[in-house]
Write a protein that holds these residues in place. Structure first.
Motif, PDB file in Angstrom:
ATOM      1  N   THR A 149      12.814   9.107 -33.848  1.00 23.13           N
ATOM      2  CA  THR A 149      12.079   8.607 -34.995  1.00 23.13           C
ATOM      3  C   THR A 149      10.736   8.033 -34.553  1.00 23.13           C
ATOM      4  OG1 THR A 149      12.980   6.372 -34.842  1.00 23.13           O
ATOM      5  CG2 THR A 149      14.273   7.990 -36.087  1.00 23.13           C
ATOM      6  N   PRO A 150       9.761   7.931 -35.460  1.00 21.09           N
ATOM      7  CA  PRO A 150       8.485   7.321 -35.093  1.00 21.09           C
ATOM      8  C   PRO A 150       8.641   5.911 -34.524  1.00 21.09           C
ATOM      9  CG  PRO A 150       8.241   8.498 -37.153  1.00 21.09           C
ATOM     10  CD  PRO A 150       9.713   8.517 -36.820  1.00 21.09           C
ATOM     11  N   GLY A 151       9.541   5.113 -35.097  1.00 21.34           N
ATOM     12  CA  GLY A 151       9.756   3.765 -34.569  1.00 21.34           C
ATOM     13  C   GLY A 151      10.311   3.771 -33.169  1.00 21.34           C
ATOM     14  N   MET A 152      11.281   4.649 -32.925  1.00 18.69           N
ATOM     15  CA  MET A 152      11.856   4.770 -31.580  1.00 18.69           C
ATOM     16  C   MET A 152      10.803   5.225 -30.577  1.00 18.69           C
ATOM     17  SD  MET A 152      14.387   4.607 -29.457  1.00 18.69           S
ATOM     18  CE  MET A 152      15.946   4.533 -30.344  1.00 18.69           C
ATOM     19  N   LEU A 153       9.991   6.188 -30.958  1.00 22.48           N
ATOM     20  CA  LEU A 153       8.969   6.697 -30.047  1.00 22.48           C
ATOM     21  C   LEU A 153       7.927   5.635 -29.719  1.00 22.48           C
ATOM     22  CD1 LEU A 153       8.509  10.268 -31.550  1.00 22.48           C
ATOM     23  CD2 LEU A 153       9.625   9.669 -29.397  1.00 22.48           C
ATOM     24  N   ARG A 154       7.527   4.862 -30.702  1.00 22.28           N
ATOM     25  CA  ARG A 154       6.577   3.778 -30.435  1.00 22.28           C
ATOM     26  C   ARG A 154       7.176   2.764 -29.465  1.00 22.28           C
ATOM     27  NH1 ARG A 154       5.169   5.131 -35.833  1.00 22.28           N
ATOM     28  NH2 ARG A 154       2.895   5.392 -36.078  1.00 22.28           N
ATOM     29  N   LEU A 177       2.924  17.460 -32.369  1.00 25.28           N
ATOM     30  CA  LEU A 177       1.556  17.194 -31.924  1.00 25.28           C
ATOM     31  C   LEU A 177       0.831  16.276 -32.900  1.00 25.28           C
ATOM     32  CD1 LEU A 177       0.490  20.726 -30.653  1.00 25.28           C
ATOM     33  CD2 LEU A 177       0.710  18.662 -29.263  1.00 25.28           C
ATOM     34  N   TRP A 178       1.078  16.443 -34.164  1.00 26.53           N
ATOM     35  CA  TRP A 178       0.475  15.589 -35.196  1.00 26.53           C
ATOM     36  C   TRP A 178       0.870  14.136 -34.962  1.00 26.53           C
ATOM     37  CZ3 TRP A 178       1.504  16.538 -41.147  1.00 26.53           C
ATOM     38  CH2 TRP A 178       0.646  15.720 -41.903  1.00 26.53           C
ATOM     39  N   LEU A 179       2.174  13.901 -34.723  1.00 22.39           N
ATOM     40  CA  LEU A 179       2.638  12.543 -34.452  1.00 22.39           C
ATOM     41  C   LEU A 179       2.071  12.023 -33.138  1.00 22.39           C
ATOM     42  CD1 LEU A 179       4.319  10.040 -34.981  1.00 22.39           C
ATOM     43  CD2 LEU A 179       6.340  11.282 -34.167  1.00 22.39           C
ATOM     44  N   ALA A 180       2.021  12.873 -32.117  1.00 21.44           N
ATOM     45  CA  ALA A 180       1.483  12.451 -30.818  1.00 21.44           C
ATOM     46  C   ALA A 180       0.026  12.016 -30.945  1.00 21.44           C
ATOM     47  CB  ALA A 180       1.613  13.585 -29.808  1.00 21.44           C
ATOM     48  N   LYS A 181      -0.754  12.740 -31.742  1.00 20.60           N
ATOM     49  CA  LYS A 181      -2.152  12.359 -31.923  1.00 20.60           C
ATOM     50  C   LYS A 181      -2.273  11.009 -32.629  1.00 20.60           C
ATOM     51  CE  LYS A 181      -3.283  16.558 -33.516  1.00 20.60           C
ATOM     52  NZ  LYS A 181      -4.104  17.688 -34.036  1.00 20.60           N
ATOM     53  N   LYS A 185      -4.054   7.790 -31.157  1.00 17.40           N
ATOM     54  CA  LYS A 185      -5.065   7.097 -31.973  1.00 17.40           C
ATOM     55  C   LYS A 185      -4.771   5.603 -32.066  1.00 17.40           C
ATOM     56  CE  LYS A 185      -6.960   7.094 -36.685  1.00 17.40           C
ATOM     57  NZ  LYS A 185      -6.849   7.733 -38.030  1.00 17.40           N
ATOM     58  N   GLU A 186      -3.489   5.245 -32.150  1.00 14.50           N
ATOM     59  CA  GLU A 186      -3.087   3.842 -32.231  1.00 14.50           C
ATOM     60  C   GLU A 186      -3.187   3.130 -30.882  1.00 14.50           C
ATOM     61  OE1 GLU A 186       0.861   3.842 -33.835  1.00 14.50           O
ATOM     62  OE2 GLU A 186       0.256   4.776 -35.723  1.00 14.50           O
ATOM     63  N   GLY A 187      -3.453   3.888 -29.825  1.00 16.57           N
ATOM     64  CA  GLY A 187      -3.543   3.301 -28.488  1.00 16.57           C
ATOM     65  C   GLY A 187      -2.207   3.114 -27.811  1.00 16.57           C
ATOM     66  N   ILE A 188      -1.146   3.609 -28.420  1.00 15.98           N
ATOM     67  CA  ILE A 188       0.191   3.468 -27.828  1.00 15.98           C
ATOM     68  C   ILE A 188       0.352   4.400 -26.634  1.00 15.98           C
ATOM     69  CG2 ILE A 188       2.666   3.787 -28.282  1.00 15.98           C
ATOM     70  CD1 ILE A 188       2.075   2.911 -31.181  1.00 15.98           C
TER      71      ILE A 188
END
Length: 304
Positions: A149-154, A177-181, A185-188
């Motif tokens: 999930t996006p939360g887990m990945l962050r 790739l969209w999520l990775a970008k 962008k968020e600096g994570i």
């Protein structure tokens, strides 16, 4: 974006993976000693990076045991062969169900872990690179989902960065790739960003050239990228990746065969890739050059 052939290519060898290949070839390494020895042989053959999973030494089934990772990394580091260490962090997100009428609870065979547990071996072993599977995906099984999930990945990415490890994004489709970008962008995910384009894995991006170029064209110009395909298209994608401007990955995680009816070793697959790359007029670069390019730091594991 305009494409230009890559003239200075690094090879990653994916040594053993987590698929059920342990009984399909005697060359798939199981124990930490076998995994380390196969990784070292791949490095001697020309791989600058070795991507390692671990397995139960008795059964060959995939494992997340930090002690097994520790032994693998120490054996590789203690050898006289230099290579960039890349550990998976993909385990711990395996969600399975016992059929379509039992979707209210996950099957006992599921392997679901929290972010801290999923990256524990990375924090302890301190490889130069670790992977981040940048999205959730159905795999080629009836009721199995790889959950990221996006939360887990962050959460995982922040822990990886805090431990000083360079993230290698694994993208199995354009949405990944969209999520990775967005994470970049968020600096994570900090620069320099590294991404592996994973082609032909059911049910991710198919490995036809139109889809491959869609993936390539979604990689930002400033990112470093590699690509691979599985099975019989592994070597074709060595050439395709170099021609499109990328680096390459081969290894028994993705393909067991050298030729029809001939089971491969990791070293043989790397040797075949080296031959393709050099025949195209490109150069295979060294681990030291990879560290400079990706700003990697070679470190010892956390003291016990």
């Amino acid at each position: 974006m305009p494409l230009q052939m890559n003239r200075d290519v690094f090879i990653t060898c994916a040594v053993t993976g987590s698929g059920g290949t342990q009984d399909r070839s005697p060359h798939v390494p199981r124990s930490p000693q076998q995994i380390a020895e196969s990784a070292i042989a791949a490095a001697k053959a020309g791989a600058a990076v070795v991507h390692c999973h671990v397995r139960d030494p008795e059964t060959g089934k995939p494992s997340r045991d930090p002690k097994l990772y520790r032994e693998v990394t120490e054996r590789i580091r203690d050898s006289d062969t230099d290579v960039v260490l890349n550990l998976t962090a993909g385990m711990g997100g395996d969600l399975l169900f016992d059929g379509t009428e039992k979707m209210g609870q996950m099957a006992a065979s599921s392997d679901m872990a929290g972010a801290e547990e999923r990256v524990a071996h990375v924090v302890e072993c301190r490889p130069e690179i670790c992977t981040l599977d940048c999205g959730t995906m159905n795999f080629n099984e009836a009721d199995y989902v790889m959950v990221n999930t996006p939360g887990m990945l962050r959460d995982m990415a922040r822990r990886m960065v805090a431990s000083g490890v360079r993230i290698e994004i694994e993208a199995f489709d354009t949405g990944h790739l969209w999520l990775a970008k967005e994470l970049a962008k968020e600096g994570i995910i900090p620069d320099p960003v590294l991404v592996q384009l994973c082609m032909g894995v059911p049910w991710g991006a198919p490995d036809d050239m139109n889809t491959f170029m869609a993936m390539v064209n979604n990689v930002p110009d400033s990112w470093h990228w590699s690509a691979f395909s599985i099975g019989r298209n592994q070597m074709a994608y060595v050439a395709a990746s170099v021609l499109a401007g990328g680096n390459v990955r081969v290894g028994l995680e993705d393909n067991l065969w050298l030729d029809k009816g001939v089971l491969a070793t990791n070293a043989q697959l790397v040797e075949r890739a080296v031959g393709i790359i050099t025949a195209m007029g490109a150069r295979v670069i060294t681990p030291a050059e990879v560290r400079t390019r990706l700003k990697l730091e070679k470190r010892a594991p956390v003291a016990r």
